[in-house]
Design a protein around this motif. Structure first.
Motif, short mmCIF file in Angstrom:
data_model
loop_
_atom_site.label_atom_id
_atom_site.label_comp_id
_atom_site.label_asym_id
_atom_site.label_seq_id
_atom_site.Cartn_x
_atom_site.Cartn_y
_atom_site.Cartn_z
N PRO A 164 0.79 -1.24 0.00
CA PRO A 164 0.00 0.00 0.00
C PRO A 164 0.82 1.29 0.00
CG PRO A 164 0.02 -0.95 2.18
CD PRO A 164 0.75 -1.92 1.29
N TYR A 165 0.20 2.29 -0.61
CA TYR A 165 0.61 3.68 -0.49
C TYR A 165 -0.66 4.51 -0.54
CZ TYR A 165 0.20 4.05 -5.62
OH TYR A 165 -0.25 4.05 -6.92
N VAL A 166 -0.58 5.76 -0.12
CA VAL A 166 -1.75 6.63 -0.07
C VAL A 166 -1.53 7.83 -0.98
CG1 VAL A 166 -3.25 8.04 1.40
CG2 VAL A 166 -2.28 5.91 2.29
N VAL A 167 -2.55 8.14 -1.79
CA VAL A 167 -2.56 9.33 -2.63
C VAL A 167 -3.51 10.33 -1.99
CG1 VAL A 167 -3.12 10.28 -4.90
CG2 VAL A 167 -2.07 8.02 -4.71
N VAL A 168 -3.04 11.56 -1.79
CA VAL A 168 -3.84 12.63 -1.19
C VAL A 168 -3.95 13.73 -2.23
CG1 VAL A 168 -4.05 14.23 0.74
CG2 VAL A 168 -2.88 12.05 1.07
N ARG A 169 -5.20 14.18 -2.50
CA ARG A 169 -5.40 15.18 -3.55
C ARG A 169 -6.36 16.26 -3.08
NH1 ARG A 169 -9.17 15.29 -7.47
NH2 ARG A 169 -9.72 13.12 -7.14
N VAL A 170 -6.00 17.51 -3.38
CA VAL A 170 -6.87 18.67 -3.20
C VAL A 170 -6.76 19.48 -4.49
CG1 VAL A 170 -7.32 20.78 -1.91
CG2 VAL A 170 -6.55 18.73 -0.70
N GLY A 171 -7.90 19.68 -5.16
CA GLY A 171 -7.86 20.38 -6.45
C GLY A 171 -6.96 19.63 -7.41
N ASN A 172 -6.03 20.35 -8.05
CA ASN A 172 -5.09 19.72 -8.97
C ASN A 172 -3.80 19.26 -8.31
OD1 ASN A 172 -6.75 20.04 -11.24
ND2 ASN A 172 -6.07 22.15 -11.50
N ALA A 173 -3.64 19.56 -7.02
CA ALA A 173 -2.42 19.18 -6.30
C ALA A 173 -2.55 17.76 -5.76
CB ALA A 173 -2.17 20.15 -5.16
N GLU A 174 -1.48 16.99 -5.91
CA GLU A 174 -1.50 15.59 -5.48
C GLU A 174 -0.18 15.25 -4.79
OE1 GLU A 174 -3.31 12.48 -8.06
OE2 GLU A 174 -1.27 11.67 -8.05
N GLU A 175 -0.26 14.50 -3.71
CA GLU A 175 0.91 14.00 -2.99
C GLU A 175 0.69 12.53 -2.71
OE1 GLU A 175 3.59 15.70 -2.28
OE2 GLU A 175 2.93 17.76 -2.61
N ARG A 176 1.78 11.82 -2.39
CA ARG A 176 1.65 10.41 -2.04
C ARG A 176 2.67 9.99 -1.01
NH1 ARG A 176 3.52 5.83 -6.12
NH2 ARG A 176 4.08 4.89 -4.17
N THR A 177 2.31 8.99 -0.24
CA THR A 177 3.22 8.42 0.74
C THR A 177 4.14 7.42 0.04
OG1 THR A 177 1.78 6.54 1.24
CG2 THR A 177 1.46 8.56 2.56
N PRO A 178 5.18 7.00 0.72
CA PRO A 178 5.99 5.91 0.17
C PRO A 178 5.17 4.60 0.19
CG PRO A 178 7.15 7.05 1.94
CD PRO A 178 5.75 7.55 1.94
N THR A 179 5.55 3.67 -0.66
CA THR A 179 4.94 2.33 -0.66
C THR A 179 5.54 1.52 0.48
OG1 THR A 179 4.67 2.41 -3.06
CG2 THR A 179 4.67 0.22 -2.03
N ILE A 180 4.68 0.79 1.17
CA ILE A 180 5.13 -0.14 2.21
C ILE A 180 4.86 -1.55 1.69
CG2 ILE A 180 4.83 -0.94 4.58
CD1 ILE A 180 4.11 1.91 5.35
N ASP A 181 5.90 -2.30 1.47
CA ASP A 181 5.78 -3.63 0.87
C ASP A 181 5.16 -4.65 1.82
OD1 ASP A 181 6.93 -2.79 -1.53
OD2 ASP A 181 8.95 -3.25 -0.85
N ASN A 182 4.27 -5.47 1.27
CA ASN A 182 3.71 -6.64 1.96
C ASN A 182 3.18 -6.34 3.35
OD1 ASN A 182 4.31 -8.50 -0.19
ND2 ASN A 182 6.46 -8.34 0.42
N ASP A 183 2.22 -5.42 3.43
CA ASP A 183 1.68 -5.04 4.74
C ASP A 183 0.21 -4.65 4.61
OD1 ASP A 183 1.24 -4.07 7.32
OD2 ASP A 183 3.19 -3.09 7.41
N LEU A 184 -0.66 -5.37 5.30
CA LEU A 184 -2.09 -5.07 5.29
C LEU A 184 -2.49 -4.13 6.42
CD1 LEU A 184 -3.50 -8.61 4.41
CD2 LEU A 184 -2.96 -6.70 2.87
N ASN A 185 -1.53 -3.77 7.28
CA ASN A 185 -1.74 -2.84 8.38
C ASN A 185 -0.59 -1.84 8.44
OD1 ASN A 185 -4.19 -4.09 9.67
ND2 ASN A 185 -2.79 -5.83 9.73
N PRO A 186 -0.37 -1.09 7.37
CA PRO A 186 0.81 -0.23 7.28
C PRO A 186 0.74 1.00 8.19
CG PRO A 186 -0.65 0.21 5.46
CD PRO A 186 -1.23 -0.97 6.19
#
Length: 124
Positions: free
Chosen positions: A53-75
């Motif tokens: 998993p990683y998380v994408v956060v967006r407001v308007g046209n601006a977008e940010e994301r967290t790093p990917t955490i490998d093999n984790d269902l509770n990151p």
């Protein structure tokens, strides 16, 4: 909006709006992604291969994301998980989507939206 959305798994985060942010006065939204719980496994499951998993956060046209955490269902994200968005007129909605990283195409694990005005002014 649009079609049905996958329900967002249990997720912890925080957000705050600084400033008055009314009628053309710009404000800043601070968002920190902390953790997600009970994510769906979209990978093979073989030899411990589960969603990345990683998380994408967006407001308007601006977008940010967290790093990917490998093999984790509770990151839990402890680095590169705090974002700032300058809010302009018409940008009133925060969109958060948890994604599963893959080689060819990333899959959505769930998403949610909220109006930025639902967050308290000036506090985390």
């Amino acid at each position: 909006r649009g079609g049905p959305q996958a329900p967002l798994p249990s997720m912890r985060g925080s957000g705050v709006v600084d400033g008055t942010s009314v009628c053309g006065i710009e404000s800043t939204l601070h968002v920190r992604i902390l953790a997600a719980r009970g994510l769906k496994n979209l990978d093979t499951g073989v030899f411990g291969d589960v969603s990345d998993p990683y998380v994408v956060v967006r407001v308007g046209n601006a977008e940010e994301r967290t790093p990917t955490i490998d093999n984790d269902l509770n990151p839990e994200w402890t680095e590169e998980n705090a974002f700032e968005f300058e809010l302009a007129d018409g940008e009133h909605e925060l969109h958060i989507e948890v994604m599963n990283a893959n080689f060819i195409r990333d899959d959505s694990l769930g998403k949610a939206s909220a109006l930025v005005w639902d967050f308290p002014l000036g506090s985390w």
